[in-house]
Design an enzyme around this catalytic site. Structure first.
Site, PDB file in Angstrom:
ATOM      1  N   GLY A  80     -40.005  26.222  -4.415  1.00 57.77           N
ATOM      2  CA  GLY A  80     -38.790  26.942  -4.785  1.00 57.77           C
ATOM      3  C   GLY A  80     -39.041  28.434  -4.859  1.00 57.77           C
ATOM      4  N   CYS A  81     -37.963  29.186  -4.886  1.00 57.26           N
ATOM      5  CA  CYS A  81     -38.077  30.647  -4.897  1.00 57.26           C
ATOM      6  C   CYS A  81     -38.709  31.144  -6.192  1.00 57.26           C
ATOM      7  CB  CYS A  81     -36.725  31.287  -4.657  1.00 57.26           C
ATOM      8  SG  CYS A  81     -35.392  30.679  -5.725  1.00 57.26           S
TER       9      CYS A  81
END
Lengths: 344, 344, 344, 344
Positions: free
Chosen positions: A148-149
């Site tokens: 994920g970011c």
């Protein structure tokens, strides 16, 4: 390499197109989007006019298996868990940019995502693709869970210190700030210009689904305990994540030990730039796959403050996915990714 | 009331003009700015055309003393320490919006501001004007130190809990985000549009001069120990501060106790809006004197997360200064300040 | 005055609430929104917490007629045409902020709005409420068509010159720029933060429904011919309109004649600020009911360039509506509207 | 090719570095900036960390002549006129990104720039480098005047129509909107974030130095008369120019004739994208060398409206400069410039 992209109408999908078009070994053979099927991609994204003008198709797993060497899944969460079983056999390699394959158990996924999970056997096969920390496993992966970011920005700054035992894993507080692309392209009151512009706010305090992803990765990669407070914020900008992380330093840790831990972790890693004492701006990595990391020791309170910036659409999504593809196919990590950030 | 404003060419000065023009008891008799003396204020701030058209004058302490019932000092730090001795005698009351009179000792000021401090006797006379917590002392003040923007947002959210012993004062981490007006109107690379826009960054990590102001006020008003990590960030917006604060809850603290502490502290306080479980946007208080406070208990990690938003130019500067003037002159706190926020 | 607001959940509705709450003669008795009926307004607009906490109701024309002295209709176009016949009888006065009553014929409405028009007899009764130009007719109006945002900015700058015959009405080109509030609060790809931010674009070139509104008002109020090119643009900001207008000067027109025409038109008009030779920023009127007008004569090409700025939500909608209400009820125009712009 | 960059500390200079680093034939041998000489470029532009880490040097014309095959001058106006005589001899080729060499006579320069002009003989040697219109002359140029940002966007949209006699050259009105990078990196009140953000304004109405550049190029390249109104505006965004141009169509011109004129002009031109009937956003070309052009015929008023967007730092400055370098050295125009825009 023949490449299919599922979810090409979202921001991560569009960024995959941008990056892969400039990748010397990549050939995008088809793009898929159930919601926009039948439209030409340049009608959905006019910036692609004259550059890339394929038509978006309805997702067809059999066709993808037949055509593609690698498929990127860039859909919202909850879709990949349904597609993966149909895609995963034969030679094709899957890079999942959504969150469906990241958590270690179906229970954890259900708790934090509130959606139906994929079964345990797929989660067991999925390799978590934090490029700088798991290159060997990534190289062999058939099913890759792209990080994920927020976890990417956070983990890259915390891992070197926790790994060396320089910080207390249970003291960690991550205060993260993201641009609005992180919310996706779907229209909602929460992404309306006038509601976001000239404002900042937190959201999902204590409840964001990236929290267990960060914790399990800290534990798994370091063998140490970790329990974090994680608070995401929405910032009036398009791209960029800044993770400001706080941790209590272990007794007697010196500045030199901290610097050495970072150097050891990222020596020879082309996309991590160590900037001790600096105040990196998210803008300084925009459009690129870099993660810039700075640290500040606050002896007065016995804590270290870590500042880690990425472009959430690149290193936080499409860029790291391409980096992982490079590793999976034995290419130099920087192939097609050697961009200078676009400043300002 | 006859009013003089020193530093009227800065953003806080301009906001004082806006607020005082709509204050039924206020009469701005003169405005001062050494850097812009001789210019009409509407040439410096065209939004004041046809509304307020006085000329900026060179600072003249004798004249101010003769004319004004109250003088606001809205200069950068380092100026007020020089003017105060010349202004402070006779009937005039001083409201200092700069930081020169806030810290308890000259040593502390010198350490954190890096400038020459005023002498201890003035610091002893100065009343720290956090309106909701020190109304009685404010009412009698001749010399008022108006709180800083970050401290206002931070203290209003932390004080009720620390005061009741519900949190550990040594566990506090404050991650604060501010709009660019906080940097003042002076031109610099750091405030250039292209350098700030589409970006977020931290600054002065562990070194910001508002850190000791927050700590000493926490200690003084609660009688408890406090030691904080404070990290300010610059957000691409004009107005607004969000302070996200983290603290370890004392053993066994309940949701009800937390709610009760806030209710007790702010019952009948017109400018504090309690919004448990909400995610206040800075935009929801823009242009107004409100401070909106939300809290989220994260039982999983044993911490509480506080979200506190203000308009840094209003409640964080000019608005609280007018609120304090109201208290000093026996007026209702809301006089001239009963604005609805300008949304969106 | 007892006041009802229909369409209170939109941006113009929320601004009417802000302005009327500070109006000494206004009493908001009920607020209506079919889409949000049943919700408390502060749940739709948290900035109203503790200030105004009524519940939104389903539109009920009979109830409105019974309760209200004046009703504001702040819905999207196409709604007011249906409500007006049911509302217009008895003592109630209607101020329509939507566009349904502005054009002179049903045919023109149908052509430019593409929706079903109201019948001619209502259009005949409606008074076009450009406050500075039609005060006498406004004072007597039972049915008031509040001007559009673009027409307000444009007309206030063009009318004095066309009226005096100083410009050629068929040479007029209006290049207008608006903040995103002009698009309303509805979520769409076109108002998504990431699609608007860091960009500017034109829209509806040659087709915007404000074009005939501007033309017919120019003709009607001056008795001269007018035919315009009108191009609206979306600017990445919340509030504000700048209308840049170009017109060929009549033979031999002097600077003095131009200045005299403006002075004559706006002498004693409290909300028009003449700023010859200036470059007004939209920000210089934000939050206020002002219209700032500048002009530049370009002798080299024989044209005049007019710059006219308003806050589109105030003078371009809710503010002018309140100004018109003041005129209709015999109050000073500035009642409840004497705000200083919020800068910056 | 060995390349020197003068003025490397400005935004155009930094963009030249970004573009040339990815150019397969370019080798940046030295960078110059008198104001920042002695600093490492990555300390001035941290986004270049680990990528390009040369030191800025004091301008030394003899050294540049000895080392460079081509020198880019990216200084503010008024500098290049002084450097050019010392640089221009021997084999070196000069690409001047400032405005000093663009106007045809010293008198015109002095009138519009208000600075000392270079002498006529240099202006006579300078080739005006609008890549799509003058490739042959550019190929042979030793001294190249790179077009201004506004002229590039404006000329590319107007030239095809004027060239074919489809519009009246004396009816042209150009209303242009630019991001703030156009103002350069120097700190000033006019580029202060809070003064620009949430606002739009015109500037230099009728007086901008790009006006004669546009007019003379229209005349020179088409052999027809041209006289324009040109109004620039500052938009709160970093990059991008939108030129909205208005012109009266010649009698009887058809849609097909317009389309044909554009097709004829830009057939095979890789950086011009024709988008009839569209509303191009500046964001759709960000980071790239594209110019997107749309047109709208408004039969009602007999005019055509042209919408032309570029990234002012790329096609409006550094990108076109590299494109011209490619032409000058016999490379394909797209060498090093085949970027997909960075969206959003």
């Amino acid at each position: 390499m023949n490449i299919s992209i599922i979810g090409a109408s979202g921001y991560s999908g569009a960024e995959l197109i941008r990056l892969l078009l400039q990748h010397p070994e990549a050939n995008i053979t088809a793009i898929y989007s159930n919601s926009q099927a039948g439209k030409a991609i340049q009608d959905v994204y006019p910036h692609l006019n004259h550059i890339f003008t394929e038509q978006l198709e309805t997702i067809d797993c059999a066709k993808i298996q037949a055509e593609a060497d690698v498929v990127f899944i860039a859909t919202p969460s909850g879709v990949s868990s349904k597609l993966t079983p149909a895609l995963l056999n034969g030679k094709i390699r899957i890079i999942d940019v959504s969150g469906d394959l990241r958590l270690e158990t179906p229970e954890l996924y259900k708790e934090w995502y509130g959606k139906e999970p994929i079964t345990q056997n797929y989660l067991d096969q999925a390799v978590y693709g934090l490029s700088e920390w798991s290159a060997a496993a990534i190289a062999d992966a058939k099913l890759l869970a792209n990080p994920g970011c927020y976890p990417t920005a956070t983990l890259l700054s915390l891992l070197p210190l926790l790994n060396e035992g320089l910080i207390d894993g249970k003291s960690i507080i991550v205060d993260a700030k993201s641009g609005v692309t992180g919310a996706g392209r779907g229209a909602s009151l929460g992404t309306h210009f006038c509601e976001v512009n000239e404002s900042i706010a937190a959201y999902k305090v204590g409840k964001h689904q990236h929290t267990p992803e960060i914790e399990q990765t800290l534990r798994k990669l370091t063998g140490r305990d970790a329990l974090i407070s994680f608070t995401p914020h929405l910032v009036p900008m398009n791209r960029g994540i800044l993770a400001t992380s706080y941790a209590t330093l272990a007794e007697g840790v010196t500045t030199e030990q901290v610097a050495a831990a970072f150097s050891k972790a990222y020596e020879g890693k082309p996309f991590v730039r160590l900037r001790p004492g600096a105040y990196p701006k998210t803008k300084e990595v925009t459009g690129s796959n870099y993660c810039d990391i700075a640290w500040h020791i606050d002896g007065r309170v016995g804590r270290i403050v870590l500042l880690s910036v990425i472009d959430n659409v690149v290193k936080g999504a499409a860029g790291q996915a391409v980096q992982n593809m490079n590793i999976m196919f034995g290419l130099p990590e920087t192939t097609g990714l050697a961009f200078t950030p676009v400043y300002p």
